[in-house]
Design an enzyme around this catalytic site. Structure first.
Site, PDB file in Angstrom:
ATOM      1  CG  ASP A 182      -1.719   1.130   1.133  1.00  0.00           C
ATOM      2  OD1 ASP A 182      -2.107   1.549   0.136  1.00  0.00           O
ATOM      3  OD2 ASP A 182      -1.992   1.611   2.365  1.00  0.00           O
ATOM      4  CD  GLU A 241      -4.491   1.525  -2.944  1.00  0.00           C
ATOM      5  OE1 GLU A 241      -5.183   0.868  -2.240  1.00  0.00           O
ATOM      6  OE2 GLU A 241      -4.149   2.627  -2.739  1.00  0.00           O
ATOM      7  CG  ASP A 269      -1.209   3.045   5.783  1.00  0.00           C
ATOM      8  OD1 ASP A 269      -1.612   3.945   4.856  1.00  0.00           O
ATOM      9  OD2 ASP A 269      -1.427   3.780   6.862  1.00  0.00           O
TER      10      ASP A 269
END
Length: 189
Positions: free
Chosen positions: A7, A68, A141
């Site tokens: 992330d 991501e 996160d």
């Protein structure tokens, strides 16, 4: 399949490693968040994230890195930082010949919660449940990094089938075009 989920972010970059097996069985291996202070210069922040990614890649030996995908955000500088952080992790993987896949936030949310519009609390709750964790990964996160790894484990077979189908279609098109060219050439004689 061992997946390193990322992330990306400049202030907090989540890293999570998951082992996936046949079906939807996934097992947590490690999770953490790399933090860089906003007052640190950009190069040093990116270097810290890159160093952490390289350490994780060496230590956990993922077969693939799932990051991501950055999409349009209201704050351009946040989007830039997110993209830069993801870029240095992708580069660390590429240097070692490890494939990198990108997943959108809605793909990840849909994979782990069933809804592409799920909020962070729902994602965290489902990651905790799917991985049978005693406590929820924090901050968000960390949970998001694990969610990315889970998403990739579950989507990889479909992605591979689609790639094979696209390759077969391209090969069929090449053969068809070659045959057309041959027929055209024979017809002009």
């Amino acid at each position: 399949m061992r997946v390193l989920g990322v992330d990306p972010g400049l202030t907090r970059c989540g890293l999570g490693v998951v082992d996936g097996s046949n079906g939807r069985k996934v097992r947590p291996i490690a999770v953490d968040v790399v933090r860089t202070p906003p007052e640190m210069d950009l190069g040093s922040r990116l270097l810290r994230i890159s160093d952490a990614a390289e350490l994780w890649i060496e230590q956990y030996k993922p077969e693939v890195v799932a990051i991501e995908r950055v999409f349009a955000q209201h704050n351009v500088s946040t989007a830039m930082g997110t993209a830069q952080a993801g870029g240095v992790v992708a580069l660390a993987a590429a240097r070692r010949g490890i494939p990198v896949c990108f997943h959108t936030p809605s793909e990840v949310k849909a994979a782990v919660t069933g809804s592409g519009n799920a909020d962070k609390a729902q994602v965290t709750a489902m990651v905790t449940r799917i991985l049978n964790l005693k406590t929820a990964p924090k901050p968000a996160d960390a949970a998001d990094a694990l969610a990315l790894a889970i998403c990739h484990c579950w989507r990889a077979p479909m992605i591979e089938r689609m790639a094979r189908a696209e390759a077969m279609a391209a090969e069929q098109m090449r053969k068809y075009q070659a045959k057309l060219a041959e027929m055209k050439k024979a017809g002009s004689r």
